[in-house]
Design a protein around this motif. Structure first.
Motif, PDB file in Angstrom:
ATOM      1  N   MET A   1     -25.363   1.202  37.329  1.00  0.00           N
ATOM      2  CA  MET A   1     -25.816   1.902  36.124  1.00  0.00           C
ATOM      3  C   MET A   1     -26.504   3.217  36.466  1.00  0.00           C
ATOM      4  O   MET A   1     -26.197   4.255  35.907  1.00  0.00           O
ATOM      5  CB  MET A   1     -26.792   1.008  35.356  1.00  0.00           C
ATOM      6  CG  MET A   1     -26.804   1.284  33.855  1.00  0.00           C
ATOM      7  SD  MET A   1     -25.217   0.879  33.118  1.00  0.00           S
ATOM      8  CE  MET A   1     -24.986   2.236  32.039  1.00  0.00           C
TER       9      MET A   1
ATOM     10  N   LEU B   1     -26.126   4.944  39.088  1.00  0.00           N
ATOM     11  CA  LEU B   1     -25.107   5.853  39.594  1.00  0.00           C
ATOM     12  C   LEU B   1     -24.446   6.575  38.419  1.00  0.00           C
ATOM     13  O   LEU B   1     -24.213   7.785  38.449  1.00  0.00           O
ATOM     14  CB  LEU B   1     -24.064   5.058  40.384  1.00  0.00           C
ATOM     15  CG  LEU B   1     -22.964   5.945  40.989  1.00  0.00           C
ATOM     16  CD1 LEU B   1     -23.528   6.766  42.138  1.00  0.00           C
ATOM     17  CD2 LEU B   1     -21.783   5.112  41.444  1.00  0.00           C
ATOM     18  N   ASN B   2     -24.177   5.808  37.360  1.00  0.00           N
ATOM     19  CA  ASN B   2     -23.558   6.407  36.187  1.00  0.00           C
ATOM     20  C   ASN B   2     -24.404   7.533  35.618  1.00  0.00           C
ATOM     21  O   ASN B   2     -23.895   8.598  35.287  1.00  0.00           O
ATOM     22  CB  ASN B   2     -23.340   5.344  35.109  1.00  0.00           C
ATOM     23  CG  ASN B   2     -22.191   4.426  35.471  1.00  0.00           C
ATOM     24  OD1 ASN B   2     -21.401   4.757  36.348  1.00  0.00           O
ATOM     25  ND2 ASN B   2     -22.113   3.286  34.821  1.00  0.00           N
ATOM     26  N   TYR B   3     -25.715   7.274  35.537  1.00  0.00           N
ATOM     27  CA  TYR B   3     -26.580   8.325  34.987  1.00  0.00           C
ATOM     28  C   TYR B   3     -26.586   9.551  35.878  1.00  0.00           C
ATOM     29  O   TYR B   3     -26.606  10.686  35.408  1.00  0.00           O
ATOM     30  CB  TYR B   3     -27.997   7.789  34.773  1.00  0.00           C
ATOM     31  CG  TYR B   3     -28.102   6.986  33.501  1.00  0.00           C
ATOM     32  CD1 TYR B   3     -27.928   7.615  32.262  1.00  0.00           C
ATOM     33  CD2 TYR B   3     -28.327   5.616  33.528  1.00  0.00           C
ATOM     34  CE1 TYR B   3     -27.986   6.880  31.089  1.00  0.00           C
ATOM     35  CE2 TYR B   3     -28.385   4.877  32.361  1.00  0.00           C
ATOM     36  CZ  TYR B   3     -28.219   5.514  31.138  1.00  0.00           C
ATOM     37  OH  TYR B   3     -28.272   4.800  29.977  1.00  0.00           O
TER      38      TYR B   3
ATOM     39  N   VAL C   1     -24.124  10.591  37.797  1.00  0.00           N
ATOM     40  CA  VAL C   1     -22.866  11.311  37.580  1.00  0.00           C
ATOM     41  C   VAL C   1     -22.934  12.111  36.277  1.00  0.00           C
ATOM     42  O   VAL C   1     -22.555  13.287  36.221  1.00  0.00           O
ATOM     43  CB  VAL C   1     -21.676  10.322  37.516  1.00  0.00           C
ATOM     44  CG1 VAL C   1     -20.409  11.041  37.106  1.00  0.00           C
ATOM     45  CG2 VAL C   1     -21.484   9.651  38.856  1.00  0.00           C
ATOM     46  N   PHE C   2     -23.475  11.467  35.268  1.00  0.00           N
ATOM     47  CA  PHE C   2     -23.548  12.116  33.958  1.00  0.00           C
ATOM     48  C   PHE C   2     -24.434  13.359  34.011  1.00  0.00           C
ATOM     49  O   PHE C   2     -24.035  14.451  33.588  1.00  0.00           O
ATOM     50  CB  PHE C   2     -24.095  11.105  32.938  1.00  0.00           C
ATOM     51  CG  PHE C   2     -23.950  11.539  31.513  1.00  0.00           C
ATOM     52  CD1 PHE C   2     -22.734  12.000  31.031  1.00  0.00           C
ATOM     53  CD2 PHE C   2     -25.036  11.480  30.648  1.00  0.00           C
ATOM     54  CE1 PHE C   2     -22.596  12.392  29.710  1.00  0.00           C
ATOM     55  CE2 PHE C   2     -24.902  11.879  29.320  1.00  0.00           C
ATOM     56  CZ  PHE C   2     -23.676  12.339  28.858  1.00  0.00           C
TER      57      PHE C   2
ATOM     58  N   SER D   1     -22.917  16.150  36.066  1.00  0.00           N
ATOM     59  CA  SER D   1     -21.827  16.879  35.415  1.00  0.00           C
ATOM     60  C   SER D   1     -22.372  17.819  34.348  1.00  0.00           C
ATOM     61  O   SER D   1     -21.880  18.933  34.194  1.00  0.00           O
ATOM     62  CB  SER D   1     -20.805  15.913  34.823  1.00  0.00           C
ATOM     63  OG  SER D   1     -21.405  15.120  33.846  1.00  0.00           O
ATOM     64  N   ALA D   2     -23.432  17.379  33.652  1.00  0.00           N
ATOM     65  CA  ALA D   2     -24.026  18.269  32.659  1.00  0.00           C
ATOM     66  C   ALA D   2     -24.550  19.531  33.335  1.00  0.00           C
ATOM     67  O   ALA D   2     -24.331  20.648  32.864  1.00  0.00           O
ATOM     68  CB  ALA D   2     -25.146  17.559  31.912  1.00  0.00           C
TER      69      ALA D   2
ATOM     70  N   PHE E   1     -21.678  21.827  34.346  1.00  0.00           N
ATOM     71  CA  PHE E   1     -21.133  22.589  33.219  1.00  0.00           C
ATOM     72  C   PHE E   1     -21.975  23.826  32.958  1.00  0.00           C
ATOM     73  O   PHE E   1     -21.491  24.948  32.929  1.00  0.00           O
ATOM     74  CB  PHE E   1     -21.120  21.734  31.950  1.00  0.00           C
ATOM     75  CG  PHE E   1     -19.895  20.925  31.806  1.00  0.00           C
ATOM     76  CD1 PHE E   1     -18.920  21.287  30.908  1.00  0.00           C
ATOM     77  CD2 PHE E   1     -19.717  19.802  32.586  1.00  0.00           C
ATOM     78  CE1 PHE E   1     -17.774  20.540  30.794  1.00  0.00           C
ATOM     79  CE2 PHE E   1     -18.574  19.052  32.476  1.00  0.00           C
ATOM     80  CZ  PHE E   1     -17.597  19.414  31.576  1.00  0.00           C
TER      81      PHE E   1
END
Ligand code: HEM
Ligand code: HEM
Lengths: 71, 524
Positions: free
Chosen positions: A1, A3-5, A7-8, A11-12, A15
């Motif tokens: 979980m 790790l997911n944050y 990555v998120f 990526s933000a 951008f």
């Protein structure tokens, strides 16, 4: 979980970051100056500005003056 | 038409073509960039550039045209099933739950994206005034892409879809799409690197936005949603952050890049205010990414997140306003050409729809508004105003311009183009009016606890029929387009030496031979 944050969030940042880098590049290169020329950069020398150019490309029916433009 | 050309070619060596005076002065003032003076050379270069894009771009377009037809059939099935549920209800692979995602994915990944990629490749080469790099690899990418879409669509129909909206393709498909996409990005970057034109035109900025953000976006969302799925409400947030960005950072930039190039190009008239167009691009880049949560208003996500997205949606009025003002004032005085030029007619239809869909979008993201329209057919009408009326129509316009320049063959029939235009434009109008109207009634009824749900279902049936009617009209247009496309690719029909226009060519020649007063005053 977590790790997911990560990555998120990464990526933000990527951008936003890429937009800032691109904007800085554009300013350094003088892309944001002389808008008049920028707007006309899409016209080639054989495309008179002020003339409708959506003509059939390729062959010309009656070439005049010996010019053989093909576009 | 022909007198324009004769006039042009009669003075091939003249350095400043008619009307170009103001421009010459402008570049003297501060332009550091040389324009190739020789018109002859410039024309030859443009020809070479177009040639270099021919095979890859046409390959992408062919796939797109195929999926447009396939997606239309799936669309009709989905539409009919909503008012006549017993229609073809025997086979599990034709149930609504599979046909609908199959429609969405074939249209977005089969039609819209590859066609957009084709346009991006052509535009990049044109704007860079350099030949397209890696044409053979790009053909391979197009093949991989289409195989992936076919495989994914079959997967969805077999019931293997992920059931996450906008990324329903089964997990074995995304790596293929990312692979194909990387090749496209590589080609765009290297072609840009080779550029023979120092100025980076506004369309190119939009293309960069599209081409570099999308693969990353898509990879991240597949990781977070399919391969290592998040749980709970963050899942919804990521889902809509993605789906929203597909629209705003993928389809929208492609559509706008096309419009910013083709309206000026066809009219021979620079964009009204180039300054505004640049402001528009950077404000889109700034605001759009924040607006994703407006798809989840009232949903189980933190309220601040939704509020941020609503503010960002309202801020979007800035870029949208700049685009609308710009396109409108570029067209002013030249609206009569819409009667004749197929390219311009589709493109301007798309440009106007962009303003409409965005203004609608900003207001429907307000909580009070969304309370009524969310979960109703109204949203579907908005969706198609965006992906169809804006994006798809713009792509049609672009194809009408690009294809003859690549196949060296003019469009076979003005009548078929008219069928295409009126079928799609008329169908879209019915689609939008029917579902917007129905959707508001539906939303109002759903918010009223006294109305039994089944009554609302029955109340919607006539509106859903109107969409099926619209779908038949639009599909008729698509069939006309596919026929034209095939004839163009195979050089069928009579050879034409003049552009295929939608109305009397002689009148058109007279119209464009008399440039109005604006020609003398350069745009500021
Ligand atoms: C500033 C511009 C825009 C804003 C503020 C906006 C706003 C919105 C909002 C709030 C929704 C959610 C409605 C709901 O579920 O209740 C929505 C849905 C949608 N919008 Fe927009 N929109 C904009 C432009 C566009 C454009 C340009 C396109 C197409 C290229 C588009 C395509 C869609 C689609 C396809 C959906 C439905 C998504 C789904 O439910 O699958 N929108 N929009
Ligand atoms: C032949 C014309 C078309 C018809 C009749 C049609 C019909 C439909 C139907 C029946 C749905 C399902 C609506 C629902 O679930 O209530 C739908 C959804 C959708 N279609 Fe189409 N469609 C057409 C063309 C297109 C095109 C060309 C595109 C894309 C370029 C497209 C993109 C979508 C999207 C993104 C959705 C999901 C909308 C949402 O969730 O809000 N459609 N369409």
């Amino acid at each position: 979980m977590t790790l997911n944050y990560i990555v998120f969030a990464a990526s933000a940042l990527l951008f936003g970051g890429s937009a800032v880098v691109a904007l800085a590049w554009a300013m350094r290169k003088g892309q944001l100056e002389n808008f008049q020329r920028g707007a006309t950069s899409i016209f080639d020398a054989d495309e008179p500005i002020g003339r409708v150019t959506d003509s059939f490309p390729g062959q010309k029916p009656k070439p005049a003056g010996g010019a053989t433009k093909r576009s | 038409m022909s007198d324009t050309r004769r006039e042009k070619s009669s003075s091939p060596a003249s350095p400043a073509p008619r009307g170009g005076k103001a421009i010459g002065r402008a570049s003297d003032r501060g332009g550091s960039v040389e324009r190739p003076i020789d018109p002859e050379r410039a024309a030859r270069r443009r020809f070479r550039v177009d040639e270099s894009t021919r095979v890859p771009v046409l390959t992408f377009f062919t796939g797109g045209a195929f999926w447009l037809l396939a997606g239309s059939i799936l669309a009709l099935l989905a539409s009919i099933k909503l008012h006549t549920p017993e229609f073809l209800d025997g086979a599990s692979w034709l149930t609504f739950g599979r046909v609908r995602p199959a429609h969405l994915n074939t249209m977005i990944y089969g039609w819209a994206s590859p066609t957009g990629i084709g346009v991006i490749l052509w535009l990049t080469a044109r704007l860079a005034k350099a030949e397209l790099r890696f044409p053979r690899l790009l053909v391979a990418a197009a093949v991989v892409w289409n195989v992936a879409v076919l495989w994914g669509t079959i997967g969805i129909l077999r019931g293997e879809g992920t059931s996450i909206e906008w990324i329903e393709f089964p997990p074995y498909v995304p790596p293929l799409l990312v692979l194909a996409f990387s090749i496209v990005a590589l080609s765009v970057a290297t072609t840009f690197h080779d550029r023979g034109e120092a100025h980076v035109y506004v369309s190119q900025w939009y293309i960069f936005g599209a081409i570099f953000w999308f693969p990353w976006l898509y990879t991240v969302v597949e990781l977070l949603m399919v391969y290592r799925p998040m749980a709970g409400s963050p899942q919804a947030s990521v889902n809509w952050w993605f789906a929203h960005n597909v629209l705003g950072l993928w389809l929208t930039p492609i559509g706008l890049a096309t419009i910013y190039y083709l309206i000026p190009k066809v009219l021979g008239r620079p964009v009204h205010s180039y300054y505004l167009s640049i402001v528009g691009f950077w404000s889109l880049a700034l605001f759009y990414n924040w607006a994703g949560a407006h798809h989840l208003i009232g949903g189980p996500v933190p309220a601040w997140l939704v509020t941020v997205s609503i503010v960002a949606s309202m801020m979007m009025l800035i870029p949208v306003g700049t685009v609308a003002i710009n396109h409108h004032f570029t067209m002013v005085g030249r609206f009569a050409i819409l009667k004749y030029s197929p390219t311009l007619r589709f493109i301007v239809f798309g440009a106007m729809s962009y303003t409409a869909v965005s203004v609608q979008g900003s207001f429907q993201s307000l909580r009070d508004w969304n309370e009524v329209t969310h979960f109703t057919h109204y949203t579907i009408a908005h969706a198609h105003l965006g992906v169809y009326s804006f994006f798809t129509m713009t792509m049609f316009g672009a194809l009408y311009y690009i294809m003859p320049r690549l196949t060296r063959w003019e469009w076979a029939s003005a009548r078929l183009i008219r069928v295409h235009f009126w079928g799609t434009a008329g169908g879209m109008a019915i689609y939008w009016i029917g579902l917007t109207w129905g959707g508001v009634l539906q939303g109002a009824a759903m918010n009223d606890p006294k109305v039994p749900f089944l009554d609302i279902v029955k109340m919607m049936i006539p509106y859903l029929w109107s969409r099926s009617l619209a779908g038949v009209l639009m599909t008729t247009g698509h069939v006309a387009f596919a026929a034209l496309f095939t004839m163009n690719m195979l050089h069928l029909g009579k050879r034409r030496y003049e552009p295929t226009l939608l109305d009397d060519p002689r009148e058109y020649a007279r119209l464009i031979a008399s440039p109005p007063a604006w020609e003398e005053t350069p745009a500021s």
